[in-house]
Design a protein around this motif. Sequence first.
Motif, PDB file in Angstrom:
ATOM      1  N   ASN A 172       1.064  -1.178  -0.522  1.00 40.24           N
ATOM      2  CA  ASN A 172       0.357   0.236   0.774  1.00 40.24           C
ATOM      3  C   ASN A 172       0.853   1.594  -0.453  1.00 40.24           C
ATOM      4  OD1 ASN A 172      -2.245   1.369  -0.431  1.00 40.24           O
ATOM      5  ND2 ASN A 172      -1.986   1.657   2.090  1.00 40.24           N
ATOM      6  N   GLU A 173       2.019   1.016   1.091  1.00 39.06           N
ATOM      7  CA  GLU A 173       3.420   2.575   0.793  1.00 39.06           C
ATOM      8  C   GLU A 173       3.739   2.926  -1.133  1.00 39.06           C
ATOM      9  OE1 GLU A 173       2.790   4.080   3.246  1.00 39.06           O
ATOM     10  OE2 GLU A 173       2.395   2.533   4.627  1.00 39.06           O
ATOM     11  N   LEU A 174       3.365   1.537  -0.978  1.00 40.41           N
ATOM     12  CA  LEU A 174       4.450   1.523  -2.870  1.00 40.41           C
ATOM     13  C   LEU A 174       3.216   1.944  -4.004  1.00 40.41           C
ATOM     14  CD1 LEU A 174       6.241  -1.235  -3.550  1.00 40.41           C
ATOM     15  CD2 LEU A 174       6.839   0.975  -3.573  1.00 40.41           C
ATOM     16  N   TYR A 175       1.767   1.479  -3.723  1.00 40.78           N
ATOM     17  CA  TYR A 175       0.991   2.427  -3.948  1.00 40.78           C
ATOM     18  C   TYR A 175       0.049   3.950  -3.894  1.00 40.78           C
ATOM     19  CZ  TYR A 175      -4.307   2.596  -5.096  1.00 40.78           C
ATOM     20  OH  TYR A 175      -6.195   3.240  -5.524  1.00 40.78           O
ATOM     21  N   GLY A 176       0.550   4.196  -2.502  1.00 34.47           N
ATOM     22  CA  GLY A 176      -0.146   5.287  -2.121  1.00 34.47           C
ATOM     23  C   GLY A 176       1.244   6.741  -3.074  1.00 34.47           C
ATOM     24  N   SER A 177       2.473   6.081  -2.249  1.00 34.71           N
ATOM     25  CA  SER A 177       3.492   7.008  -3.356  1.00 34.71           C
ATOM     26  C   SER A 177       3.118   7.181  -4.898  1.00 34.71           C
ATOM     27  CB  SER A 177       4.741   6.869  -3.177  1.00 34.71           C
ATOM     28  OG  SER A 177       5.204   5.718  -3.000  1.00 34.71           O
ATOM     29  N   THR A 178       3.122   6.210  -5.220  1.00 29.55           N
ATOM     30  CA  THR A 178       3.228   5.828  -6.906  1.00 29.55           C
ATOM     31  C   THR A 178       2.435   6.384  -7.563  1.00 29.55           C
ATOM     32  OG1 THR A 178       3.958   4.292  -7.247  1.00 29.55           O
ATOM     33  CG2 THR A 178       2.747   4.339  -9.019  1.00 29.55           C
ATOM     34  N   SER A 179       0.987   6.833  -6.464  1.00 29.32           N
ATOM     35  CA  SER A 179      -0.418   7.331  -7.125  1.00 29.32           C
ATOM     36  C   SER A 179      -0.442   9.481  -7.048  1.00 29.32           C
ATOM     37  CB  SER A 179      -1.539   6.624  -6.535  1.00 29.32           C
ATOM     38  OG  SER A 179      -1.040   8.214  -4.560  1.00 29.32           O
ATOM     39  N   LEU A 180       1.027  10.198  -6.124  1.00 29.58           N
ATOM     40  CA  LEU A 180       1.432  11.042  -5.916  1.00 29.58           C
ATOM     41  C   LEU A 180       2.641  12.061  -7.039  1.00 29.58           C
ATOM     42  CD1 LEU A 180      -0.310  13.924  -6.127  1.00 29.58           C
ATOM     43  CD2 LEU A 180       1.318  13.327  -3.461  1.00 29.58           C
ATOM     44  N   LEU A 181       3.383  10.921  -6.705  1.00 30.27           N
ATOM     45  CA  LEU A 181       4.780  11.259  -6.998  1.00 30.27           C
ATOM     46  C   LEU A 181       5.384  11.920  -8.112  1.00 30.27           C
ATOM     47  CD1 LEU A 181       6.833  10.069  -3.497  1.00 30.27           C
ATOM     48  CD2 LEU A 181       5.327  12.166  -3.788  1.00 30.27           C
ATOM     49  N   LEU A 183      -9.195  10.195 -11.301  1.00 30.88           N
ATOM     50  CA  LEU A 183      -8.439   8.375 -10.714  1.00 30.88           C
ATOM     51  C   LEU A 183      -6.891   8.468  -9.611  1.00 30.88           C
ATOM     52  CD1 LEU A 183      -7.123   5.843 -11.378  1.00 30.88           C
ATOM     53  CD2 LEU A 183      -5.510   7.236 -13.768  1.00 30.88           C
ATOM     54  N   GLN A 184      -6.737  10.123  -9.515  1.00 25.43           N
ATOM     55  CA  GLN A 184      -6.014  10.453  -8.801  1.00 25.43           C
ATOM     56  C   GLN A 184      -6.494  10.743  -7.025  1.00 25.43           C
ATOM     57  OE1 GLN A 184      -4.169  14.879  -7.263  1.00 25.43           O
ATOM     58  NE2 GLN A 184      -2.119  13.772  -8.976  1.00 25.43           N
ATOM     59  N   ILE A 185      -7.556  10.818  -7.155  1.00 23.50           N
ATOM     60  CA  ILE A 185      -8.627  11.252  -6.184  1.00 23.50           C
ATOM     61  C   ILE A 185      -9.445   9.926  -5.697  1.00 23.50           C
ATOM     62  CG2 ILE A 185     -11.298  11.534  -5.053  1.00 23.50           C
ATOM     63  CD1 ILE A 185     -10.141  14.252  -6.791  1.00 23.50           C
ATOM     64  N   PHE A 186      -9.788   8.495  -6.145  1.00 24.80           N
ATOM     65  CA  PHE A 186      -9.681   7.627  -6.047  1.00 24.80           C
ATOM     66  C   PHE A 186      -7.948   7.041  -5.810  1.00 24.80           C
ATOM     67  CE2 PHE A 186      -9.090   3.181  -7.597  1.00 24.80           C
ATOM     68  CZ  PHE A 186     -10.560   2.024  -6.677  1.00 24.80           C
ATOM     69  N   SER A 187      -6.845   6.447  -6.234  1.00 29.05           N
ATOM     70  CA  SER A 187      -5.632   6.416  -6.041  1.00 29.05           C
ATOM     71  C   SER A 187      -5.375   6.969  -4.202  1.00 29.05           C
ATOM     72  CB  SER A 187      -4.636   6.070  -6.711  1.00 29.05           C
ATOM     73  OG  SER A 187      -4.922   6.564  -7.846  1.00 29.05           O
ATOM     74  N   VAL A 188      -5.629   8.158  -4.394  1.00 32.09           N
ATOM     75  CA  VAL A 188      -4.990   8.897  -2.713  1.00 32.09           C
ATOM     76  C   VAL A 188      -6.239   8.415  -1.611  1.00 32.09           C
ATOM     77  CG1 VAL A 188      -4.232  10.667  -1.975  1.00 32.09           C
ATOM     78  CG2 VAL A 188      -3.791  10.580  -3.876  1.00 32.09           C
ATOM     79  N   TYR A 189      -7.122   8.319  -2.438  1.00 34.45           N
ATOM     80  CA  TYR A 189      -8.339   7.682  -0.689  1.00 34.45           C
ATOM     81  C   TYR A 189      -8.063   6.039  -0.568  1.00 34.45           C
ATOM     82  CZ  TYR A 189     -11.130  13.140  -0.499  1.00 34.45           C
ATOM     83  OH  TYR A 189     -10.827  14.149  -0.027  1.00 34.45           O
ATOM     84  N   THR A 190      -8.480   5.811  -1.356  1.00 34.39           N
ATOM     85  CA  THR A 190      -7.725   4.107  -1.340  1.00 34.39           C
ATOM     86  C   THR A 190      -7.010   3.543  -0.617  1.00 34.39           C
ATOM     87  OG1 THR A 190      -7.238   3.576  -3.689  1.00 34.39           O
ATOM     88  CG2 THR A 190      -8.955   3.156  -2.999  1.00 34.39           C
ATOM     89  N   TYR A 191      -5.873   4.428  -0.803  1.00 38.81           N
ATOM     90  CA  TYR A 191      -4.372   4.475  -0.071  1.00 38.81           C
ATOM     91  C   TYR A 191      -4.544   5.178   1.053  1.00 38.81           C
ATOM     92  CZ  TYR A 191       0.027   5.444   2.582  1.00 38.81           C
ATOM     93  OH  TYR A 191       0.865   6.032   3.347  1.00 38.81           O
ATOM     94  N   CYS A 228      -5.239  16.842  -6.529  1.00 39.08           N
ATOM     95  CA  CYS A 228      -6.855  16.552  -6.567  1.00 39.08           C
ATOM     96  C   CYS A 228      -7.008  16.508  -5.594  1.00 39.08           C
ATOM     97  CB  CYS A 228      -7.649  15.861  -7.656  1.00 39.08           C
ATOM     98  SG  CYS A 228      -7.467  16.206  -9.359  1.00 39.08           S
ATOM     99  N   GLY A 229      -7.993  17.260  -4.809  1.00 42.93           N
ATOM    100  CA  GLY A 229      -9.037  16.099  -3.692  1.00 42.93           C
ATOM    101  C   GLY A 229     -10.405  16.027  -3.704  1.00 42.93           C
ATOM    102  N   ASN A 230     -11.112  15.465  -2.778  1.00 37.00           N
ATOM    103  CA  ASN A 230     -13.025  15.390  -3.563  1.00 37.00           C
ATOM    104  C   ASN A 230     -13.496  15.740  -3.091  1.00 37.00           C
ATOM    105  OD1 ASN A 230     -15.350  13.498  -3.787  1.00 37.00           O
ATOM    106  ND2 ASN A 230     -16.122  13.404  -1.792  1.00 37.00           N
ATOM    107  N   HIS A 231     -13.098  17.181  -1.709  1.00 34.47           N
ATOM    108  CA  HIS A 231     -13.745  17.866  -0.783  1.00 34.47           C
ATOM    109  C   HIS A 231     -13.838  19.330  -1.756  1.00 34.47           C
ATOM    110  CE1 HIS A 231     -16.221  18.927   2.464  1.00 34.47           C
ATOM    111  NE2 HIS A 231     -15.822  20.318   2.723  1.00 34.47           N
ATOM    112  N   SER A 232     -12.512  19.377  -2.442  1.00 33.35           N
ATOM    113  CA  SER A 232     -11.945  20.155  -3.301  1.00 33.35           C
ATOM    114  C   SER A 232     -13.288  20.776  -4.732  1.00 33.35           C
ATOM    115  CB  SER A 232     -10.430  20.021  -3.450  1.00 33.35           C
ATOM    116  OG  SER A 232     -10.134  20.314  -2.414  1.00 33.35           O
ATOM    117  N   ILE A 233     -12.915  18.829  -4.806  1.00 32.93           N
ATOM    118  CA  ILE A 233     -14.330  19.098  -6.544  1.00 32.93           C
ATOM    119  C   ILE A 233     -16.083  19.512  -5.846  1.00 32.93           C
ATOM    120  CG2 ILE A 233     -15.522  17.546  -8.351  1.00 32.93           C
ATOM    121  CD1 ILE A 233     -12.450  17.548  -8.171  1.00 32.93           C
ATOM    122  N   ILE A 234     -16.061  18.724  -4.667  1.00 31.10           N
ATOM    123  CA  ILE A 234     -17.564  18.757  -3.692  1.00 31.10           C
ATOM    124  C   ILE A 234     -17.848  20.623  -3.941  1.00 31.10           C
ATOM    125  CG2 ILE A 234     -19.186  18.941  -2.008  1.00 31.10           C
ATOM    126  CD1 ILE A 234     -17.571  15.974  -1.829  1.00 31.10           C
TER     127      ILE A 234
END
Length: 310
Positions: free
Chosen positions: A68-77, A98-106, A177-183
């Motif tokens: 999960n650490e690999l997944y989370g860092s790769t979703s953003l860095l 897609l970025q929101i999905f990745s960061v939030y699932t992480y 990107c953040g979900n609350h920012s979209i809302i």
Amino acid sequence: MKMNSTQVFYFTLSAYIDTGSVKYFSFLIILCLYVLIVGSNVLLIVVICVNRSLHEPMYMFLCSLFVNELYGSTSLLPFLLLQILSDVHIISAPLCFLQIFSVYTYGSVEFTNLAVMSYDRYVAICHPLQYNSVMTSRKMVFLVSITWLPPVFAVGGTIVLSSSLQLCGNVINKIYCGNHSIIKLACEEPRVNNIYELFMVFLTVCVPGSVILYTYMRILKVCFSGSKQTRQKAVSTCTPHLASVINFSFGVSFDVLQSRFDMNNVPSMLRIFLSLYFLTCQPVFNPVLYGLNMSKIRSLCKKLLQKFSS
């Protein structure tokens, strides 16, 4: 690119600041950090997977954590590295979601994984004689499954709801990107989204948090009433986990506060650093913490590195 009140094709990330030539230094720092994250987490995943002596529930849950650490860092860095060198900070709508999905699932998987690990430690310390009968291979697979599947489906629901909103703007005051920012950009009050976000908080924060709190209360009770050996075992196995929980909770708390409240009084560089904390420091913190503190992993890492260097 055309934008109207019902469809947005791209978003502008307005939190980036002009740092001049310092951006190359920032790029190098983030690149080194990402290489360190990938290297340390991959090393520990390989060590756990190739050594049959580590094919135990505790180490399998750790392996899930490192993945999960690999997944989370790769979703953003990698995205962040491109944005640092870019003069225009925009992101297409599909990539943003897609970025929101990745960061939030992480974040959701991380917290759930830590809850599962606390349950494992609870069984090992409070019911040591029943540990092998309770933590069977089937139970271990089930726990890893509930670590990943509910967050994936829950965050997937968030993306479906947010992507269907009618938006009246495209400027996000963050560096990702953040979900609350979209809302916040919605033309009308998104009541369904707000209700679903509360459900998300309950599922991915309250439930795992309750498990962690309950298990540690039981562990502390056993420590106070148990022998010195029991206390030593609890301290050695629970200290890294507790430190990881506190570190991650701090990072996520600031990101939540920043997305929901006006933080303009906080210096821009500090806001950026703290918004990146849980996505950059946690993936470094965990492998270093567990790699150094757990003697079995530490010795096997040394053997593996010596084998490759010889």
